[in-house]
Every structure is written in structure tokens, then in C-alpha cells.
Design an enzyme around this catalytic site. Structure first.
Site, PDB file in Angstrom:
ATOM      1  N   ASN A   1      20.537  21.203   5.925  1.00 57.01           N
ATOM      2  CA  ASN A   1      21.170  20.605   4.617  1.00 57.01           C
ATOM      3  C   ASN A   1      19.864  19.040   4.637  1.00 57.01           C
ATOM      4  O   ASN A   1      20.000  18.729   5.563  1.00 57.01           O
ATOM      5  CB  ASN A   1      22.199  19.851   4.126  1.00 57.01           C
ATOM      6  CG  ASN A   1      23.824  20.586   4.518  1.00 57.01           C
ATOM      7  OD1 ASN A   1      23.351  21.846   4.221  1.00 57.01           O
ATOM      8  ND2 ASN A   1      25.044  20.790   5.328  1.00 57.01           N
TER       9      ASN A   1
ATOM     10  N   ARG B   1      20.876   9.252  10.549  1.00 55.25           N
ATOM     11  CA  ARG B   1      20.816  10.544  10.113  1.00 55.25           C
ATOM     12  C   ARG B   1      21.501  11.713   8.787  1.00 55.25           C
ATOM     13  O   ARG B   1      22.874  11.588   8.874  1.00 55.25           O
ATOM     14  CB  ARG B   1      20.864  11.499  11.207  1.00 55.25           C
ATOM     15  CG  ARG B   1      20.504  13.180  11.415  1.00 55.25           C
ATOM     16  CD  ARG B   1      21.123  14.220  11.561  1.00 55.25           C
ATOM     17  NE  ARG B   1      21.984  14.487   9.988  1.00 55.25           N
ATOM     18  CZ  ARG B   1      23.239  15.265  10.558  1.00 55.25           C
ATOM     19  NH1 ARG B   1      23.624  14.692  11.668  1.00 55.25           N
ATOM     20  NH2 ARG B   1      23.583  15.261   8.995  1.00 55.25           N
TER      21      ARG B   1
ATOM     22  N   LYS C   1      32.664  13.262   1.650  1.00 55.77           N
ATOM     23  CA  LYS C   1      33.354  13.517   2.357  1.00 55.77           C
ATOM     24  C   LYS C   1      34.539  12.898   2.167  1.00 55.77           C
ATOM     25  O   LYS C   1      35.487  14.107   2.058  1.00 55.77           O
ATOM     26  CB  LYS C   1      32.845  13.257   3.719  1.00 55.77           C
ATOM     27  CG  LYS C   1      31.911  13.041   4.247  1.00 55.77           C
ATOM     28  CD  LYS C   1      31.603  14.479   4.671  1.00 55.77           C
ATOM     29  CE  LYS C   1      30.818  15.891   5.389  1.00 55.77           C
ATOM     30  NZ  LYS C   1      29.885  16.530   6.013  1.00 55.77           N
TER      31      LYS C   1
ATOM     32  N   ASP D   1      30.054  16.502  12.677  1.00 53.97           N
ATOM     33  CA  ASP D   1      28.269  16.950  12.711  1.00 53.97           C
ATOM     34  C   ASP D   1      28.369  17.849  14.191  1.00 53.97           C
ATOM     35  O   ASP D   1      28.002  19.138  13.808  1.00 53.97           O
ATOM     36  CB  ASP D   1      27.402  16.067  12.368  1.00 53.97           C
ATOM     37  CG  ASP D   1      27.063  15.255  11.730  1.00 53.97           C
ATOM     38  OD1 ASP D   1      27.663  15.916  10.832  1.00 53.97           O
ATOM     39  OD2 ASP D   1      28.040  13.732  11.558  1.00 53.97           O
TER      40      ASP D   1
ATOM     41  N   ASP E   1      27.314  11.626  10.770  1.00 49.09           N
ATOM     42  CA  ASP E   1      25.268  11.992  10.418  1.00 49.09           C
ATOM     43  C   ASP E   1      24.848  10.471  11.134  1.00 49.09           C
ATOM     44  O   ASP E   1      24.309   9.542  10.564  1.00 49.09           O
ATOM     45  CB  ASP E   1      25.458  11.615   8.453  1.00 49.09           C
ATOM     46  CG  ASP E   1      25.327  12.999   7.830  1.00 49.09           C
ATOM     47  OD1 ASP E   1      25.967  13.944   9.035  1.00 49.09           O
ATOM     48  OD2 ASP E   1      25.242  13.203   6.919  1.00 49.09           O
TER      49      ASP E   1
ATOM     50  N   TYR F   1      29.011  16.484  -3.534  1.00 44.43           N
ATOM     51  CA  TYR F   1      28.583  17.010  -2.305  1.00 44.43           C
ATOM     52  C   TYR F   1      27.924  17.702  -1.508  1.00 44.43           C
ATOM     53  O   TYR F   1      26.469  17.274  -3.137  1.00 44.43           O
ATOM     54  CB  TYR F   1      29.784  17.808  -1.597  1.00 44.43           C
ATOM     55  CG  TYR F   1      29.909  18.144   0.041  1.00 44.43           C
ATOM     56  CD1 TYR F   1      29.815  17.105   0.602  1.00 44.43           C
ATOM     57  CD2 TYR F   1      29.503  18.981   0.254  1.00 44.43           C
ATOM     58  CE1 TYR F   1      30.093  17.167   2.433  1.00 44.43           C
ATOM     59  CE2 TYR F   1      29.343  19.356   1.637  1.00 44.43           C
ATOM     60  CZ  TYR F   1      30.121  18.490   2.216  1.00 44.43           C
ATOM     61  OH  TYR F   1      29.570  18.937   4.335  1.00 44.43           O
TER      62      TYR F   1
HETATM   63  N1  NDP Z   1      26.426  23.769   7.127  1.00 43.38           N
HETATM   64  C1  NDP Z   1      26.609  22.023   8.352  1.00 43.38           C
HETATM   65  O1  NDP Z   1      28.156  22.196   7.803  1.00 43.38           O
HETATM   66  C2  NDP Z   1      25.644  21.077   8.154  1.00 43.38           C
HETATM   67  C3  NDP Z   1      24.586  20.912   8.252  1.00 43.38           C
HETATM   68  N2  NDP Z   1      23.918  20.576   9.675  1.00 43.38           N
HETATM   69  C4  NDP Z   1      22.806  20.070   9.493  1.00 43.38           C
HETATM   70  O2  NDP Z   1      22.192  20.379  10.806  1.00 43.38           O
HETATM   71  C5  NDP Z   1      20.841  19.548  10.690  1.00 43.38           C
HETATM   72  C6  NDP Z   1      20.662  19.438  11.572  1.00 43.38           C
HETATM   73  O3  NDP Z   1      21.960  18.119  11.947  1.00 43.38           O
HETATM   74  P1  NDP Z   1      21.814  17.557  13.022  1.00 43.38           P
HETATM   75  O4  NDP Z   1      21.958  18.765  14.612  1.00 43.38           O
HETATM   76  O5  NDP Z   1      23.635  16.840  13.522  1.00 43.38           O
HETATM   77  O6  NDP Z   1      20.751  17.334  13.352  1.00 43.38           O
HETATM   78  P2  NDP Z   1      20.696  16.823  14.983  1.00 43.38           P
HETATM   79  O7  NDP Z   1      19.013  15.334  14.587  1.00 43.38           O
HETATM   80  O8  NDP Z   1      21.102  16.157  16.425  1.00 43.38           O
HETATM   81  O9  NDP Z   1      18.931  17.767  15.520  1.00 43.38           O
HETATM   82  C7  NDP Z   1      17.959  18.541  15.462  1.00 43.38           C
HETATM   83  C8  NDP Z   1      17.450  19.117  16.136  1.00 43.38           C
HETATM   84  O10 NDP Z   1      16.446  20.189  15.539  1.00 43.38           O
HETATM   85  C9  NDP Z   1      15.970  19.856  16.462  1.00 43.38           C
HETATM   86  N3  NDP Z   1      14.328  20.280  15.403  1.00 43.38           N
HETATM   87  C10 NDP Z   1      13.590  19.609  14.693  1.00 43.38           C
HETATM   88  N4  NDP Z   1      12.620  20.181  14.216  1.00 43.38           N
HETATM   89  C11 NDP Z   1      12.740  20.754  15.227  1.00 43.38           C
HETATM   90  C12 NDP Z   1      11.442  22.752  14.474  1.00 43.38           C
HETATM   91  N5  NDP Z   1      10.690  22.461  13.815  1.00 43.38           N
HETATM   92  N6  NDP Z   1      12.232  23.237  15.962  1.00 43.38           N
HETATM   93  C13 NDP Z   1      13.035  23.652  16.413  1.00 43.38           C
HETATM   94  N7  NDP Z   1      13.761  22.709  16.216  1.00 43.38           N
HETATM   95  C14 NDP Z   1      13.300  21.453  15.298  1.00 43.38           C
HETATM   96  C15 NDP Z   1      15.611  19.264  16.773  1.00 43.38           C
HETATM   97  O11 NDP Z   1      14.999  18.920  18.221  1.00 43.38           O
HETATM   98  P3  NDP Z   1      14.854  17.170  19.173  1.00 43.38           P
HETATM   99  O12 NDP Z   1      16.523  18.100  20.065  1.00 43.38           O
HETATM  100  O13 NDP Z   1      13.630  17.629  20.706  1.00 43.38           O
HETATM  101  O14 NDP Z   1      14.772  16.482  18.107  1.00 43.38           O
HETATM  102  C16 NDP Z   1      17.211  18.471  17.042  1.00 43.38           C
HETATM  103  O15 NDP Z   1      17.275  19.138  18.498  1.00 43.38           O
HETATM  104  C17 NDP Z   1      20.464  18.892   9.270  1.00 43.38           C
HETATM  105  O16 NDP Z   1      19.747  19.514   8.127  1.00 43.38           O
HETATM  106  C18 NDP Z   1      22.084  19.167   8.579  1.00 43.38           C
HETATM  107  O17 NDP Z   1      22.084  18.460   7.475  1.00 43.38           O
HETATM  108  C19 NDP Z   1      24.632  19.027  10.680  1.00 43.38           C
HETATM  109  C20 NDP Z   1      25.961  19.180   9.926  1.00 43.38           C
HETATM  110  C21 NDP Z   1      26.446  20.259   9.316  1.00 43.38           C
HETATM  111  C1  PYR Z   2      27.141  18.722   5.896  1.00 49.60           C
HETATM  112  C2  PYR Z   2      26.797  18.314   6.847  1.00 49.60           C
HETATM  113  O1  PYR Z   2      27.970  17.509   7.285  1.00 49.60           O
HETATM  114  C3  PYR Z   2      25.770  17.410   7.013  1.00 49.60           C
HETATM  115  O2  PYR Z   2      24.645  17.849   6.701  1.00 49.60           O
HETATM  116  O3  PYR Z   2      25.440  16.734   8.231  1.00 49.60           O
HETATM  117 MG    MG Z   3      27.063  15.430   8.498  1.00 45.76          MG
END
Ligand code: NDP
Ligand code: PYR
Ligand code: MG
Length: 609
Positions: A438, A183, A201, A297, A274, A130
Site C-alpha cells: 500500500n 513506516r 484504523k 502489520d 506502522d 483508509y
Molecule cells: N495489505 C495489507 O494489509 C498490508 C500491507 N502492507 C504493505 O506491505 C508493504 C511492506 O510492509 P512491511 O512488511 O511492514 O515493511 P518492511 O519494511 O518490514 O518490509 C519490507 C520488505 O520489503 C523488502 N524489499 C524492499 N524493496 C524490495 C525489492 N525491490 N525487492 C525485494 N524486496 C524488497 C525489504 O527488504 P530488506 O529486508 O532487505 O530491507 C523488506 O524485507 C508496505 O507497502 C505496506 O503498506 C503492510 C501491512 C499490511
Molecule cells: C494496511 C496496513 O496496515 C499497511 O499497509 O501498513
Molecule cells: Mg499498517
């Protein structure tokens, strides 16, 4: 003819095509028309089937009956001895990608051994199967791809998705994890190389929640990729074209959903994983009341983060609604968490407006404010936009707002600079700081930075694992705020109760169950989550909570309602230990058309022992 019918559902689905059977068994099959007991798959085929293979753990009698005596060295090993060897083998590899490949190979070779290894060594093995290593594996997927695992459905299969699903050899699939690779973690569009994620997963479905592997199906929907590097990479294994979008894409996903139901039934769990932000929310809204589906997510991440915030209350003494929460990132993860935080605050008796007023967000263009130009506050972002001066710089925002909680879900690695962390610690006794992105390279800060620049006062968690940190002589063991604490348990509860839909409340229940599983000793070490070694018990506890809820709300469709829900769930779990490979009835009943192999003289066998 009772032989075949007495086999367990666990092994029932092992292919029993004539090719897999010895001539005698084929004859038996032809004569009786009965399903042939899988333990009757004889000879080398038995060793080559990862569901049946036990390596050197086959007993003498099993080796004889199966006709594999002599195909292996003389030594007999217990599964425990094999596990020790696996650990030695894996530790010999220096590079994480090689460790990953070792585990892929083990899963292809001996399924029970693989799952027991992961299940009993979660802390060591989870970072390999993972995040973070799975991210690297996806980036190198074209290079490391060897044999198929999971189903690739491409946009060229339009009109025939059901036929592709029919090619999957398992008739009893209960859970699908599907991605279109747009993504992958915080690594962006990896197209068909994203297959590593559903595979990883679902490995956790089994290792952490005991869901049977044959009931799990990883699917990669290949509609192309907009990643130019991949399009030009000779090793790329997906469709070499730009992503199909719009109506064509949407109707293809519709066809996929319908095909799943047609093939495996209405209550097949479909976990979206993703997908790109612009599709993730749309599909969740579109399908959540018509299919048994959730978006990990958005919803799984929400539950794990809210659990962490529940637990942090035990340290800060604050109610949920006493916090001012600042998100860096306003995407799937951040919005999902924010929406569930609102529910948690409402549960404390706060109005919707007041709850939303406690939550601030930044996206790539800075703080979400009402003064933004039209069209830049799409989806749920609008609920969290404030009447406030526009600001782009995180440091400036923190100084101005003075949040008590800072949550990063931006994939902007290192955005929590030392200055940001020091500022959080300057006006909070115990600042709450989550760096959820991540894989590790995308984390907003490391655990070491978080503890160091807050003098060990922060309450920290991260999406990918970090080793313990020492600050001023105290050791901190950061918890992993990852949806892996949530989705396996939710899936187990949903599958067992055969629920048709997954209401949002199930994620609040999962969050509460997870929070309740955190001991004072975990908190003292700086962890908001139970140690990974306890995650299987946590998954079961979450599944019990989901089961209770499903029956209370009339969502369950397995009857009668079990009285002892823990036992009921436990009875359905995958058995990591080897089962006997002897025929169900031994010695063989008198069936003239079956000849067992000639037994090897016992003396030879004794010598072998
Ligand atoms: N710990 C966990 O269990 C999980 C972690 N994640 C992680 O979270 C991260 C984001 O995933 P996810 O939300 O699905 O992705 P999205 O693409 O949906 O969202 C990313 C967000 O970050 C914003 N962003 C990008 N760069 C910047 C910056 N420099 N400053 C401020 N905001 C910024 C984007 O802005 P804009 O809207 O303007 O494009 C967007 O709103 C990934 O790295 C993923 O691995 C995700 C799911 C689970
Ligand atoms: C953990 C997870 O689902 C992610 O980073 O997208
Ligand atoms: Mg995910």
C-alpha cells in the site's frame, strides 16, 4: 438526582464541565453533585458537540428543550435524508484529498452521521478514510492539519507520559492504535504526519466492528523523524529532530506501555501500527505476554493473507502444504504471513521443517539463501533461507523455483512486471498472485495487469482496492487483501471478553472465520474475500470466534460466559442511529432550581414544519 445516573455508558463520558452547561444546569450540578445528563448540555454547545449534534434531525421538541430553536433553519430532516446529502456533497469533490477533508469535517461535526455513512457505504468510503487516500493525507498532514484528533506523545514528555494520557478527556478508553510514524504504509518515515493512520484504523474499529468511538484512542509517538524533506518542511507539525534511538527510545516505549495500563487498565488493547521493521518484531516479542497487544502489520496481515490462501484452495484443489510460496519482501507483512502459513501447514499434519521448506523469500538483496554473508539474515529471515544459489532478479528466481503462489509485500511498486506475471501463468493453471503493498502506487502490480498477463487465470488480491477488470469479455472483481478484514473483529472480541493477552492462535481463528465467509459467488467473480459491504458481518463473526476461544482457553475476564455470544456482542455495539436528545424524564420532574427554557409558541413551530 437519578437523572444523571440513568444515562447510558455511551454518552456518559461527554465532558460535563461547567463551561459546557447552561447556568441552570451548573446550579443543578452544584446542588446535587450529580453527573449532568449530556442531553442537558444546552444551546449552541449542544450543536457544537459532534457526539450530540444531529444537525437538522433535531425534532421540534428537542430544539425547544435544548434551547437551539432558531439556531438552525426551519427544515427537519431524517438521518437518511442527511446521508443522501453527504453522498451528494462528497461526490462533488474531484480530488480524493478533498473528499478526505469532507469526511474529517463530518466526523468533527456529527459523529453518528459520519460513522453511519462509512458503515453503510464501505466500498465507497473506505478508500477515502483508509488506504489509499489516508496515505496521501499523511503526506500532506502539515498542510491539512486543522484540529486535534488523537494524542501526540513526544519524547520530550519522558517521565510524564502518564500526565499526557491524563489530558485525554475520555475515562473509558478500551483500544489504542499507536504508531511512531516510521513506516507509514509503503511511504516510509512520515514522523508525526503518520497520525492519519491510527485515526483511520480506529475509524474502522467503529465503522466495521461497532466499537464505540469514545473507547478508541489514536496515539502518535513523536521521537523525531529521519525524513530530511520533513525536517526541512516549514509545514511539518512534529518534533524537528532526528529519531531518538537505542536505550532512550526503548525506555520511552516502556514508559508509554506502563502509562497506558496505569491510566486505562491492564486489558486496554494496544495495536502497534506502522512501526519500522527493526522495532516492530522486537516490541511484539517483548510485550505480547505482558500486555494486551498485537502488531497489525505482522499478525493482522498474516491472517488476511492466510484466509485468502485458504479460499484459493477451493479453486486450485491443493492443500496448503502442496504449494510453493515465494514472497517478495521479507519484512513485517511477509514474515508475519509466512509464520502463519507454517502454522496452517502444521495444522494439516506437516512438520515445522517441511512447512518452512515450502516458503521462499526475497528481500532487497535477493533470494534468502544460507550462503549469505553473516548478519544479513536477521530475525525470522533465517528460518526461510535455503541452500540455493544466490539470485537477485525476481524473474530469474521465478523461472528457477516455479512457485505456485507469489506474494508481494515489498512496497516496491510495479515489481511484478508483465514478464513476471506471464511466467507465473506459464507453469500454473491458476497462479495465486497477491500484490499486498500500500498505497496503490506501491502495489507490486495492478489488478488489470495481473488478469491481463495471466489471461484471466490468476487468483488475485491486492492491499489497496482496484476497480473491476474485463479480460476476454469476463468481468473480474478483485478482492482486497487488507488487514481491515481482520483487526476490527479481533479487537471487538478482545475488548468484549477483556482478554489480557492475544495468543497467535486468535489470528488463525480470524483467518478461518474470514475464509468461511467467502461464497462461491465471490469466488466466481475472482474475489478471495467477501464484498466490503459484508465486512461488518465478517467482523462480528470473527469476534464470535475470538470470544469462543477466549472462554475455552480461560483468557476471558468478563463473567458469566455469555451463552448466546452473537447476541451478547451485538448488544454492546455502537448505535449509528440517533438517540433521543430529550431528557431521560420528560416532562421535567419538579425541581425548583431548574428552569426549562420558555417554549416557543406551538403555532410558530407548526409553521416551521
Ligand atoms: N495489505 C495489507 O494489509 C498490508 C500491507 N502492507 C504493505 O506491505 C508493504 C511492506 O510492509 P512491511 O512488511 O511492514 O515493511 P518492511 O519494511 O518490514 O518490509 C519490507 C520488505 O520489503 C523488502 N524489499 C524492499 N524493496 C524490495 C525489492 N525491490 N525487492 C525485494 N524486496 C524488497 C525489504 O527488504 P530488506 O529486508 O532487505 O530491507 C523488506 O524485507 C508496505 O507497502 C505496506 O503498506 C503492510 C501491512 C499490511
Ligand atoms: C494496511 C496496513 O496496515 C499497511 O499497509 O501498513
Ligand atoms: Mg499498517
Amino acid at each position: 438526582a437519578s437523572l444523571g445516573r440513568t444515562i447510558s455508558p455511551q454518552t456518559q463520558s461527554v465532558p460535563t464541565t461547567p463551561n459546557n452547561q447552561s447556568p441552570n444546569l451548573r446550579q443543578y450540578h452544584e446542588v446535587t453533585g450529580d453527573i449532568v445528563c449530556p442531553s442537558m448540555i444546552q444551546g449552541i454547545d449542544h450543536l457544537r458537540d459532534p457526539r450530540l449534534n444531529k444537525g437538522l434531525a433535531f425534532t421540534l421538541e428537542e430544539r425547544q428543550v435544548l434551547g437551539i430553536h432558531g439556531l438552525q433553519p426551519a427544515r427537519f430532516k431524517s438521518q437518511e435524508e442527511q446521508l443522501e446529502l453527504c453522498k451528494i456533497s462528497i461526490n462533488r469533490y474531484q480530488e480524493d484529498l478533498n473528499k478526505y477533508l469532507y469526511l474529517v469535517d463530518l466526523q468533527d461535526r456529527n459523529e453518528r452521521l459520519f460513522f453511519r455513512l462509512v458503515a453503510e457505504n464501505v466500498e465507497q468510503m473506505m478508500p477515502i478514510v483508509y488506504t489509499p487516500t489516508v496515505g496521501l493525507a499523511c503526506q500532506k498532514f502539515g498542510l491539512i492539519y486543522r484540529r486535534p484528533r488523537g494524542l501526540f506523545v513526544t519524547v520530550n514528555d519522558r517521565g510524564h507520559v502518564f500526565d499526557v494520557l491524563r489530558n485525554w478527556p475520555e475515562p473509558d478508553v478500551r483500544a489504542i492504535v499507536v504508531t511512531d510514524g516510521e513506516r507509514i504504509l509503503g511511504l516510509g518515515d512520515l514522523g508525526a504526519c503518520g497520525m492519519g493512520i491510527p485515526v483511520g484504523k480506529l475509524a474502522l474499529y467503529t465503522a466495521l466492528a461497532g466499537i464505540k468511538p469514545h473507547q478508541c484512542l489514536p496515539i502518535l509517538i513523536d521521537v523525531g523523524t529521519n525524513n530530511q524533506d520533513l525536517l526541512e518542511d516549514p509545514l511539518y507539525i512534529g518534533l524537528r529532530q532526528k529519531r531518538v534511538v537505542g536505550e532512550e527510545y526503548d525506555s520511552f516505549i516502556d514508559e508509554f506501555m506502563e502509562a497506558v495500563v496505569k491510566r486505562y487498565g491492564q486489558n486496554t488493547l494496544i495495536q502497534f501500527e506502522d512501526f519500522g521493521n527493526h522495532n516492530a518484531f522486537r516490541f511484539l516479542d517483548k510485550y505480547r505476554n505482558h500486555y494486551c497487544t498485537f502488531n497489525d502489520d505482522i499478525q493482522g496481515t498474516a491472517a488476511v493473507a492466510v484466509a485468502g490462501l485458504y479460499v484459493s484452495r477451493r479453486v486450485t484443489g491443493k492443500n496448503f502444504h502442496d504449494n510453493k510460496i515465494l514472497f517478495v519482501g521479507a519484512g513485517e507483512a511477509a514474515i508475519g504471513i509466512a509464520d502463519l502459513c507454517v502454522r496452517a501447514m502444521q495444522a494439516e499434519g506437516v512438520s515445522l521443517e517441511e512447512a518452512r521448506s515450502k516458503i521462499w523469500m526475497m528481500d532487497i538483496d535477493g533470494l534468502l539463501t544460507t550462503g549469505r554473508k553473516e548478519g544479513s539474515l536477521e530475525g525470522h529471515k533465517v528460518y526461510y533461507a535455503k541452500e540455493y544459489p544466490a539470485m537477485r532478479n525476481l524473474q530469474e528466481v521465478i523461472e528457477s523455483l516455479k512457485p505456485s503462489v507469489l506474494i508481494g509485500a515489498s512496497a516496491a511498486g510495479g515489481i511484478f512486471t508483465p514478464e513476471v506475471l506471464q511466467t507465473m501463468a506459464s507453469f500454473n493453471d491458476r497462479p495465486v498472485i497477491f500484490a499486498l503493498s500500500n498505497p496503490t502506487s506501491k502495489a507490486e502490480c495492478t489488478a488489470e495487469q495481473a488478469y491481463k498477463y495471466t489471461e484471466g487465470r490468476c487468483i488475485f488480491s491486492s492491499g489497496s482496492p482496484f476497480p473491476p477488470v474485463e479480460v476476454n469479455g469476463k468481468i473480474y472483481k478483485p478482492g482486497q487483501g487488507n488487514n481491515a478484514y481482520i483487526f476490527p473483529g479481533v479487537a471487538l472480541g478482545v475488548i468484549a471478553t477483556m482478554t489480557h493477552h492475544i495468543p497467535e492462535d486468535m489470528f488463525l481463528i480470524a483467518a478461518r472465520e474470514l475464509a468461511d465467509s467467502v461464497d462461491e459467488s465471490d469466488l466466481e467473480q475472482g474475489s478471495l474475500y467477501p464484498p466490503l459491504e459484508k465486512v461488518r458481518e465478517v467482523s462480528l463473526q470473527i469476534a464470535i470466534g475470538i470470544t469462543r476461544f477466549a472462554y475455552n482457553k480461560g483468557l476471558a475476564s468478563t463473567y458469566p460466559e455469555p451463552v448466546d455470544k452473537r447476541k451478547w456482542l451485538e448488544d454492546q455495539l455502537y448505535n449509528f442511529n440517533y438517540e433521543s436528545s430529550m431528557p431521560v424524564t420528560w416532562p421535567w420532574p419538579k425541581m425548583p432550581h431548574i428552569k426549562t427554557r420558555e417554549l416557543v409558541p406551538t403555532q410558530l413551530l407548526k409553521d416551521a414544519k
